[in-house]
Scaffold this active site. Sequence first.
Site, PDB file in Angstrom:
ATOM      1  N   GLU A 141      41.510   0.664 -83.418  1.00  9.47           N
ATOM      2  CA  GLU A 141      41.218   1.031 -84.819  1.00  9.47           C
ATOM      3  C   GLU A 141      40.888  -0.203 -85.642  1.00  9.47           C
ATOM      4  O   GLU A 141      40.021  -0.169 -86.516  1.00  9.47           O
ATOM      5  CB  GLU A 141      42.412   1.786 -85.412  1.00  9.47           C
ATOM      6  CG  GLU A 141      42.238   2.246 -86.850  1.00  9.47           C
ATOM      7  CD  GLU A 141      41.121   3.269 -87.042  1.00  9.47           C
ATOM      8  OE1 GLU A 141      40.063   2.854 -87.514  1.00  9.47           O
ATOM      9  OE2 GLU A 141      41.318   4.457 -86.722  1.00  9.47           O
ATOM     10  N   LYS A 217      30.283  -3.870 -84.310  1.00 11.79           N
ATOM     11  CA  LYS A 217      30.963  -2.691 -84.843  1.00 11.79           C
ATOM     12  C   LYS A 217      30.086  -1.450 -84.684  1.00 11.79           C
ATOM     13  O   LYS A 217      30.577  -0.369 -84.360  1.00 11.79           O
ATOM     14  CB  LYS A 217      31.330  -2.931 -86.306  1.00 11.79           C
ATOM     15  CG  LYS A 217      32.356  -4.062 -86.460  1.00 11.79           C
ATOM     16  CD  LYS A 217      32.498  -4.495 -87.909  1.00 11.79           C
ATOM     17  CE  LYS A 217      33.386  -5.722 -88.033  1.00 11.79           C
ATOM     18  NZ  LYS A 217      33.218  -6.390 -89.344  1.00 11.79           N
TER      19      LYS A 217
END
Lengths: 443, 443
Positions: A141, A217
């Site tokens: 996360e 990302k």
Amino acid sequence: MQKNNVQTDRPLKPLLLGLAGYGTVGSGLARILDENREAIRRRAGRDIRIKSVLVRDPSRPRQYPLPEGASFCTEMSCLYDDPELDVVVELIGGVVNAGEVIRRSLLAGKHVVTANKALLAEDGKDLFQLAAEKGLYLGYEASVCGGIPVVQTLRESLAANRIVTLSGILNGTCNYILSSMTSKGMSFDAALKEAQDQGFAEADPTLDIEGFDAAHKLALLIRLAWGIHYPFKDLPVSGISRVAAEDIQFAREFGYNIKLLGYAQMEGDTLDAGVFPFLVPNSYLLAKVGYSYNAVRIEGNAVGSVFLHGRGAGDMPTGSAVAADILAIARGDQPNNLGFCGAELPAAKIRPPKESRSRYYFRLQVQDKPGVMRDVAAILAENNISIHQALQKGLTDVVPLMFMTHLAKTRDVENALASIAACGFTRAEPVYYRVLPQPNESD
Amino acid sequence: MQKNNVQTDRPLKPLLLGLAGYGTVGSGLARILDENREAIRRRAGRDIRIKSVLVRDPSRPRQYPLPEGASFCTEMSCLYDDPELDVVVELIGGVVNAGEVIRRSLLAGKHVVTANKALLAEDGKDLFQLAAEKGLYLGYEASVCGGIPVVQTLRESLAANRIVTLSGILNGTCNYILSSMTSKGMSFDAALKEAQDQGFAEADPTLDIEGFDAAHKLALLIRLAWGIHYPFKDLPVSGISRVAAEDIQFAREFGYNIKLLGYAQMEGDTLDAGVFPFLVPNSYLLAKVGYSYNAVRIEGNAVGSVFLHGRGAGDMPTGSAVAADILAIARGDQPNNLGFCGAELPAAKIRPPKESRSRYYFRLQVQDKPGVMRDVAAILAENNISIHQALQKGLTDVVPLMFMTHLAKTRDVENALASIAACGFTRAEPVYYRVLPQPNESD
């Protein structure tokens, strides 16, 4: 590992962590586990304690003191060879050593939590397979947008959706620089310097400003959104180092802010993705994300648009995300690392970047003489580019000429700009950026 | 129930659903399960099928056809007495029958998913206890803000935080009306009428416009954020039906938008909460949430601020949230219904609403004569209210006089306004609203 069962009052043994690295995020995690100990115990039903911390130099001064009961070690094996450790938290960054820590920890049957986007984007496939084989948690996360719960949202909250598009401000350094350029009219170089002085940019900012951090990302987000593998090296990436103050100014006159976006759109079974500076309409929430904040906008075929905004970096926000994964392990949740079943994810079917279609902004520096607009318009028409808005500025010999186009193929835009450059009346290399379409209402 | 194990290729049996109700959300869920069947199978590792749908009148025309293999039934027992059903999805709304369906389904060992905020806010305690005793899932992501993953975010993603404040635009009808009043200068009545014509407000809009729907959601958010029980009937609630077009206009002149917020703030161990119209500084993302969208801003002591935005209602967004809970069950996740361990949550320690401190805006309609401002200023000072900004408008006999205060106790504000009213120079009841403090950067 012992399972958490909220039904019994029998106390569970503490969950023991080994940390690899004790820099910014490690310190943040330790501080969160200290300061929020009671709250975490109520949530997890057990204590969570740091036992060992792998560092190169135990004598170095640290941002946060080592928690009571924890000790430094200098050999990687102190993590994966310690049968007492339940979870190894990899926070050393980089690819080689970090990969080694994670691989050996999984092989030793330990759950792993990491904030390492570069590693998981470039080399994640094998690690996810290993975790799946072992039935272990590989939590990440914290690796995308720090404290923003985007991994969990894509993997679980939006799991019943087919994702249509996602677009995100994934790098706080770039957003800080673009925000300064926008709100203070600064040049890129001045804004970079200010960001460095304020601690929002590294001494060597290349990874950030050239878009590679955002691309790491984006690769993870694509995997989470569509369950496909997009080779990191194939992602088109364009950073912000050539964004000029005048383009920011002209974009504003058209009603847009320039933002560096990681962008992906699924059309049929073909993905169009990349990291580019975009003109974002002011009516989008994405256009209003200021300074070092991150944000992601996800559009699902059922949920419509979901927009998530928060701190993308920093000891406590990133530590909060690391701790969320650790709490899931402490509660005894089933690993759901990729969010998709099956041992291996299929390869993404990728639209070749030159075939990608977008609205475009471009700016030419041209001689102010008769016939220029006619020639430019003719070349655009020949290349199937339809003009949405045009703007010419200034009274000097060389003037900027701006266009906003309707949807156009990237190849056509590049060909048109090459043809225009060949006409001899341009006085600088043409600049072109993608444009997000207008949203409905506030979106 | 069979556990999902992503490691095996052995196909799992389909997860079978019984639905109570087949209105907007039920139809949306059925459509999502149909249209996204393949995507859901890849996520869950198994099929998810609707078997039975409890309705009052099977012959009524429906928004979406009943899926293949499903059938209508008219007796509640067709859900809880059917040993084949894994999950009962309660979508009939209301409190009595819905509570009965959920209770009996849990007693029969079935997982439950519901979108019923009123029930869980007013009567949730027993149901959560029953689910905990039975080790069953009681999912309610859809009950707060439709497609926005706020339940999961509070329960899991921010689990390592101590939550400091939360504030949310929790009701799309109110936000639609306030947005129309703001952007078109409409009166409340005209904006309500428009919202009704557009399908964004019910024929009887009381539950929405008086703030009760938002209060239901706030009660659930408080439980999720702090693991405490705040009796719904004790929540201070004030709606938007008395918000005047001129207050919206004056607020804008001060740099604020008026929004109906569910608001809660923890100070020490004491909670200050309620639903009120607030003046929200324009620099907040919350101020920019338009029309029927919902949004929640959460501040955690580690993560900083997290802002979530999306569709708060509608067949597909709410269906998406219902489906997310069903997928968690299909994957075999551990139930984590409340997000806190222990059989019962402690009662909230509540700050008495009159002791609550806030910045305030208020507007007086006063006779334009000498001494009025002096008298008003004296009364405010006597009541410990410090003025931040003042504005007097107009040239008529009766003029509006506006103040923005520094932090003040609600009791002091009410006393001051009563004293001012007793002076005899006011020509209408004073209006007063809370004001959110300015955020840092964009927040």
